[in-house]
Design an enzyme around this catalytic site. Structure first.
Site, mmCIF file in Angstrom:
data_model
loop_
_atom_site.group_PDB
_atom_site.id
_atom_site.type_symbol
_atom_site.label_atom_id
_atom_site.label_comp_id
_atom_site.label_asym_id
_atom_site.label_seq_id
_atom_site.Cartn_x
_atom_site.Cartn_y
_atom_site.Cartn_z
ATOM 1 N N TYR A 182 0.881 -1.073 0.145
ATOM 2 C CA TYR A 182 0.022 -0.018 -0.001
ATOM 3 C C TYR A 182 0.767 1.055 0.094
ATOM 4 O O TYR A 182 0.411 2.152 -0.606
ATOM 5 C CB TYR A 182 -0.812 0.010 1.243
ATOM 6 C CG TYR A 182 -1.914 1.011 0.868
ATOM 7 C CD1 TYR A 182 -3.364 0.720 0.573
ATOM 8 C CD2 TYR A 182 -1.744 2.517 1.657
ATOM 9 C CE1 TYR A 182 -4.239 1.647 0.433
ATOM 10 C CE2 TYR A 182 -2.744 3.399 1.454
ATOM 11 C CZ TYR A 182 -4.054 2.964 0.771
ATOM 12 O OH TYR A 182 -5.016 3.863 0.924
ATOM 13 N N PHE B 90 -7.523 19.981 -24.409
ATOM 14 C CA PHE B 90 -8.215 18.695 -24.791
ATOM 15 C C PHE B 90 -9.435 18.782 -24.136
ATOM 16 O O PHE B 90 -9.786 19.289 -23.092
ATOM 17 C CB PHE B 90 -7.343 17.384 -24.494
ATOM 18 C CG PHE B 90 -8.113 16.053 -24.539
ATOM 19 C CD1 PHE B 90 -8.361 15.617 -25.982
ATOM 20 C CD2 PHE B 90 -8.619 15.255 -23.800
ATOM 21 C CE1 PHE B 90 -8.792 14.593 -26.369
ATOM 22 C CE2 PHE B 90 -9.054 14.096 -23.999
ATOM 23 C CZ PHE B 90 -9.284 13.867 -25.358
ATOM 24 N N ASP B 91 -10.333 17.795 -24.686
ATOM 25 C CA ASP B 91 -11.750 17.700 -24.304
ATOM 26 C C ASP B 91 -11.862 17.529 -22.519
ATOM 27 O O ASP B 91 -13.019 18.204 -22.181
ATOM 28 C CB ASP B 91 -12.713 16.780 -24.832
ATOM 29 C CG ASP B 91 -12.349 16.062 -26.078
ATOM 30 O OD1 ASP B 91 -11.549 16.479 -26.636
ATOM 31 O OD2 ASP B 91 -13.075 15.219 -26.409
ATOM 32 N N ASP C 71 0.461 19.873 -20.823
ATOM 33 C CA ASP C 71 -0.302 18.470 -20.711
ATOM 34 C C ASP C 71 0.592 17.468 -21.796
ATOM 35 O O ASP C 71 0.670 17.803 -22.864
ATOM 36 C CB ASP C 71 -1.645 18.865 -21.526
ATOM 37 C CG ASP C 71 -2.534 17.477 -21.744
ATOM 38 O OD1 ASP C 71 -1.693 16.464 -21.870
ATOM 39 O OD2 ASP C 71 -3.698 17.521 -22.056
ATOM 40 N N ALA D 290 0.654 14.452 -22.499
ATOM 41 C CA ALA D 290 0.066 13.004 -23.039
ATOM 42 C C ALA D 290 1.215 12.554 -24.074
ATOM 43 O O ALA D 290 1.564 11.511 -24.276
ATOM 44 C CB ALA D 290 -1.315 13.269 -23.458
ATOM 45 N N LYS E 86 -0.590 7.229 -23.463
ATOM 46 C CA LYS E 86 -0.094 7.854 -25.105
ATOM 47 C C LYS E 86 1.554 7.187 -24.882
ATOM 48 O O LYS E 86 1.964 6.237 -25.158
ATOM 49 C CB LYS E 86 -0.387 9.008 -25.316
ATOM 50 C CG LYS E 86 -1.865 9.459 -25.607
ATOM 51 C CD LYS E 86 -2.940 9.487 -24.444
ATOM 52 C CE LYS E 86 -4.172 10.084 -24.599
ATOM 53 N NZ LYS E 86 -5.093 9.881 -23.663
ATOM 54 N N HIS F 226 -21.292 12.473 -28.208
ATOM 55 C CA HIS F 226 -21.229 11.632 -29.166
ATOM 56 C C HIS F 226 -20.646 10.061 -28.698
ATOM 57 O O HIS F 226 -20.808 9.146 -29.497
ATOM 58 C CB HIS F 226 -19.809 11.989 -29.959
ATOM 59 C CG HIS F 226 -18.555 12.241 -29.092
ATOM 60 N ND1 HIS F 226 -18.412 13.196 -28.269
ATOM 61 C CD2 HIS F 226 -17.143 11.873 -29.386
ATOM 62 C CE1 HIS F 226 -17.037 13.180 -27.717
ATOM 63 N NE2 HIS F 226 -16.347 12.070 -28.347
HETATM 64 N N1 F0G Z 1 -4.858 15.116 -22.831
HETATM 65 C C1 F0G Z 1 -4.726 15.014 -23.785
HETATM 66 C C2 F0G Z 1 -4.107 15.947 -24.646
HETATM 67 C C3 F0G Z 1 -5.492 13.749 -24.276
HETATM 68 O O1 F0G Z 1 -5.277 13.603 -25.626
HETATM 69 C C4 F0G Z 1 -6.219 13.056 -23.478
HETATM 70 C C5 F0G Z 1 -6.893 11.671 -23.711
HETATM 71 C C6 F0G Z 1 -5.987 13.362 -21.995
HETATM 72 C C7 F0G Z 1 -5.635 14.487 -21.734
HETATM 73 C C8 F0G Z 1 -6.880 12.662 -20.959
HETATM 74 O O2 F0G Z 1 -6.218 11.487 -20.577
HETATM 75 O O3 F0G Z 1 -7.721 9.478 -21.395
HETATM 76 O O4 F0G Z 1 -5.889 9.159 -19.665
HETATM 77 O O5 F0G Z 1 -7.790 10.626 -18.931
HETATM 78 N N2 F0G Z 1 -7.026 11.430 -24.763
HETATM 79 C C9 F0G Z 1 -7.632 10.299 -25.483
HETATM 80 C C10 F0G Z 1 -7.865 10.513 -26.817
HETATM 81 C C11 F0G Z 1 -9.015 9.760 -24.780
HETATM 82 O O6 F0G Z 1 -8.450 9.366 -27.489
HETATM 83 O O7 F0G Z 1 -7.391 11.196 -27.623
HETATM 84 P P1 F0G Z 1 -6.845 9.991 -20.066
#
Ligand code: F0G
Length: 461
Positions: free
Chosen positions: A74, A126-127, A217, A219, A260, A453
């Site tokens: 843990y 990002f979304d 960010d 990723a 990623k 979507h």
């Molecule tokens: N930031 C970016 C630039 C991303 O592309 C994503 C996720 C996230 C944050 C969130 O990360 O999924 O680990 O919680 N992108 C995926 C996509 C879902 O299909 O582009 P997560």
């Protein structure tokens, strides 16, 4: 970049996962039963799955063997310290807060810094980042350069932030109104486009001048570093790791979806360069939402795969092959006359849905019609990033608001498919192009209020 004909994948395959293409009649039936939304398909009914590059990488033998030494204690598991060491080594950041995935790191970050009515400035959020901002009744502000929004201009760093607009926003709003600047590398929302080192440095100078934290960010940071190496002469002879070190040195911290560029199937983290107070604050939230500071919602084995993946994801030959494969598909699509976003980004090829099916009006969802057609044609799964994903019905006027772009993203999982699979994708598009005038639009039969979507249902017209 070396010609793709002059080298082969820098790995050989030890384990395979069979995939099958269902016959056309079955595909017609399956997509209908899925209400024409590919999120409702079973993965086993998909032949080549380009829905996302997130969490879909093939791990290496080194990562899998690391999973066998997962320490599931843990507190204080050995794998956390390996991860901490990898992040200190590659990113140069001192403090590490593991989370179950990227959006969980965003949740912690936004909880720390963002409150009601504030503005969060970025190149292009990002979304999920936007989601966390809006959840706090704050406002996302995207200041990507104009070229970044034009799919046809050939600019090497279309993820760059407009520095004049950034300065204007920072000068116009104090830290109480705009507490944070976020640079997303590469910028997923406009096609996986990179940010240049100069732009990152200049954004950092401005953030410091106006006393605001700059967060990356991260990723797809390794893919971004590869583009810097390729496209900025000053970095041709600098190693990816040194480029990464420099890029992260300009920011105060980062969030990362490790699904990623860290080549794992699950995981994320938040990291800070040197601010111990932020770290302690983040850990408070982490403990409530994710878990104790040394595991953050992940198993010890996941932490180990992540630590090893960070090294593999920043290897030069891996990145050459990865970006090379995406460019290979992009070239095939261009050769076939399919309108795609240019230049091709890091993690996928983005098709301009409304331009390709120009006979279908925006109201009849051309990009979604193309996603459906691609599944019908070849069992290939892509994602609509256009009207369905980003458009919405204005609650006051009842009118549909359309986003700038109507794209279909073909996201390429890392190390999972070969160029032969890419050939199949390009061929499917060629076949669709030959009869595209006969493809009809779609309409919603159900849509949720937010992120529609994922769960929408459609009907062909
Ligand atoms: N930031 C970016 C630039 C991303 O592309 C994503 C996720 C996230 C944050 C969130 O990360 O999924 O680990 O919680 N992108 C995926 C996509 C879902 O299909 O582009 P997560």
């Amino acid at each position: 970049m070396r010609n793709r004909d002059s080298y082969a994948e820098p790995f050989r395959i030890k384990m395979i996962e069979p995939i099958k293409q269902k016959d056309r009649e079955t595909r017609e039936d399956l997509i209908k039963k899925a209400h024409y939304n590919v999120f409702n398909l079973k993965a086993e009914d998909v032949y080549i799955d380009l829905l996302t590059d997130s969490g879909t990488s093939a791990m290496s033998a080194n990562q899998w063997s690391g999973m066998m030494i997962g320490d599931e204690s843990y507190a204080g598991c050995a794998n956390f310290y390996n991860l901490e060491e990898a992040i200190r080594d590659i990113l140069g950041y001192m403090y590490v807060v593991p989370t179950h995935q990227g959006r969980a790191a965003e949740n912690i970050l936004m909880s720390m810094f963002v409150g009601e009515k504030q503005t969060v400035i970025g190149n292009m959020h990002f979304d999920t980042t936007e989601g966390h901002i809006r959840l706090r009744n704050a406002v996302p502000l995207n200041l990507v350069i104009d070229e970044g929004l034009n799919p046809d201009t050939d600019h090497p760093f279309k993820g760059n932030i407009n520095l004049e607009k950034l300065e204007e926003a920072l000068a116009g709003q104090g830290p109480e109104e705009a507490p944070l600047v976020i640079m997303t590398v590469t910028s997923n929302s406009n096609g996986g486009q990179p940010v240049s080192m100069d732009n990152m440095r200049d954004a950092s100078i401005l953030a410091k001048k106006y006393n605001r934290p700059l967060i990356i960010d991260a990723a797809r940071f390794a893919e971004n570093c590869y583009f810097i190496k390729q496209r900025d002469r000053a970095y041709h002879n600098v190693s990816i790791r040194d480029i990464a070190r420099e890029m992260f040195s300009y920011a105060d911290g980062c969030t990362m979806s490790s699904k990623k560029d860290a080549l794992v199937n699950i995981g994320g983290f938040l990291a800070f360069k040197d601010n111990e107070q932020w770290y302690e604050e983040a850990v408070q939230i982490q403990i409530c939402y994710e878990g104790f500071r040394t595991y953050g919602g992940l198993a010890g084995r996941d932490l180990e795969a992540l630590a090893r993946g960070l090294y593999e994801g920043t290897e030069e030959d891996y990145l050459e092959d990865r970006i090379g494969q995406v460019a290979y598909l992009g070239q095939k699509m261009t050769d076939a006359g399919i309108p795609i976003m240019k230049p091709v980004g890091g993690h996928g090829v983005f098709v301009e849905g409304s331009k390709f099916l120009s006979h279908i009006p925006r109201a009849n969802l051309p990009a979604q019609a193309l996603v459906v057609e691609l599944y019908r044609e070849a069992g290939i799964r892509a994602i609509e990033l256009g009207t369905c994903a980003f458009g919405y019905t204005d609650p006051e006027t009842g009118e549909e608001v359309y986003p700038n772009q109507d794209l279909v993203r073909l996201a390429i999982p890392r190390r999972a498919y070969t160029d032969r699979h890419m050939d199949q994708v390009a061929q499917a598009f060629e076949k669709i192009a030959a009869r595209k005038g006969r493809i009809s639009g779609m309409e919603f039969t159900y849509q949720a209020e937010i992120l529609r979507h994922f769960t929408a249902r459609y009907r062909p017209l």
